[in-house]
Design an enzyme around this catalytic site. Sequence first.
Site, short mmCIF file in Angstrom:
data_model
loop_
_atom_site.label_atom_id
_atom_site.label_comp_id
_atom_site.label_asym_id
_atom_site.label_seq_id
_atom_site.Cartn_x
_atom_site.Cartn_y
_atom_site.Cartn_z
N LYS A 1 10.70 -10.30 16.66
CA LYS A 1 11.81 -9.90 17.31
C LYS A 1 12.57 -11.02 18.10
O LYS A 1 11.90 -12.00 18.54
CB LYS A 1 11.43 -8.67 18.35
CG LYS A 1 12.24 -7.77 18.89
CD LYS A 1 11.72 -6.70 19.76
CE LYS A 1 12.81 -5.86 20.44
NZ LYS A 1 12.18 -5.03 21.24
N SER B 1 13.66 0.08 20.61
CA SER B 1 14.40 -1.13 20.51
C SER B 1 14.06 -2.01 19.11
O SER B 1 14.98 -2.82 18.88
CB SER B 1 14.59 -1.96 21.64
OG SER B 1 13.18 -2.41 22.02
N SER C 1 9.48 1.12 22.84
CA SER C 1 10.43 0.32 21.76
C SER C 1 9.72 0.07 20.63
O SER C 1 10.04 -0.59 19.73
CB SER C 1 10.93 -0.67 22.67
OG SER C 1 12.24 -0.40 23.33
#
Length: 487
Positions: free
Chosen positions: A93, A168, A192
């Site tokens: 990420k 997310s 997330s």
Amino acid sequence: MTAGVMAPLAYLSATEARKAFRSRELSPLDVLDAQISQIEAHNGDRDTGINAFTETLFDDARTQARAAADMYTRYAASGDEPPPLLGLTVATKEKHGIAGLRLEQGLAAHRGRVAEHDHPVVERIRAAGGIIHARTTSPEFSCATVTHSPMWGVTRNPWNPQTSPGGSSGGAGAALAAGFTTLATASDIAGSTRIPAGFTGTVGYKAPYGRIPGLPPLAADWYRGDGPMGRTVADVALLSAVMSGRHPADHASWGPANQSPLRTGGVRGLRIGLSVHLGDFPVAEAVAANTRAVADVLAGAGAEVVGIDLPWTTAQIRDTIFAHFGHILAPAMQRETKGTEGELAAYTRQFIADAAAAAQHCPLVDSLAADARVQHELAVAMRDVDVLLCPTSAVTSLRADGDYLDGIDTEHGHRRHYWEGHMTSPFNVANHCAVLSVPSGLSPEGVPTGVQVVSHPHDESAAFHVAHAVQTLVGFDARPVLDPKSQ
């Protein structure tokens, strides 16, 4: 998916790939090149494609893959144990900084910002031999349950490109589902990691608070946690073992490193609590049916499944988490974006406003009391069970480019806030529990649904044990037919 070595190389599990590397049936370069070909064929552009990445690092990755192949030859000759991730691809990420590379979090205010140091999870992945070949998209500040931003465009779900992979960590979920990577990193402050795992048919893990180290000052937020994603529970356990353990950068981190939480075996004799609605969450019928089907297969395998009642309302959970965000996260976001507010995505502006308003109505001492109430109610409900089983999201999908500024429409009516469509945040309030999201089936629009397996505080092995059993018993095939429009 119950893949074997004969499965497409891009979709080999980490455990299968590692076994093939050790026997030298395959080279790490074989799998990497297969995944790069998959990316080049299907990732597409920021407007219509899957669009899972902020950047790719293919040249460096190929160099590392060749070196890993040589190392496997040397380990085979010596008989020594290779590092646990040697030659395996990991998409990280973007918020997990890599020294010398951009660290922008999708924000105009951060454009051009470069990380000075590796994030602790990046540091550990590299030390374990993992190959970081790509960095995944997220919404601005990782503060939404969809993944799109003015900087990076829209990330789409490989199962149905009109829908979102969730957020997310949506880029991570999309990349795993599309066969672009073997493993991925994620983060979770309200769901997330688990929300995108649920919507993409993958596995996401929210570890107990502090088990996986983060970076200050966010590391001090007791809702947060960084974590692993993969296509199998065993793969997630492998990456979790590498990421976990005490680290000097995070004073809240704890426990040993390189200790797998995976426990396999049957579920006979286990007592599993089932809560389809967690109080009054507006659970879609397809989600409810798939959740009950999982409970049925567990019962058929010998577990005792018992219904659990929780007194929660979505309004209670919404107000609890947004008061917390209003005292901690929103002020930090305002400080970081001062002077560039006009360039923020609409969902970011609304998140800050909603959180600030909630904090005004709920002083910090009352926010702590609200947290304690949720934690107590969960502890009472789980008192006589080994784990809790519940859906990951109440809704079957989200629009890929949706903002949901006016709330969310569900099968049971309109809810004021989109967070009322997700059933993950109570377990960030009760953040000492270990929670995995694993696939439970498909919705009518062809988007996966997920269930959460929730443990008692710190009992990682119980969560992994039941999650592994769910994946084995359900037998979900985690390979979507990719939309030719993404080619």
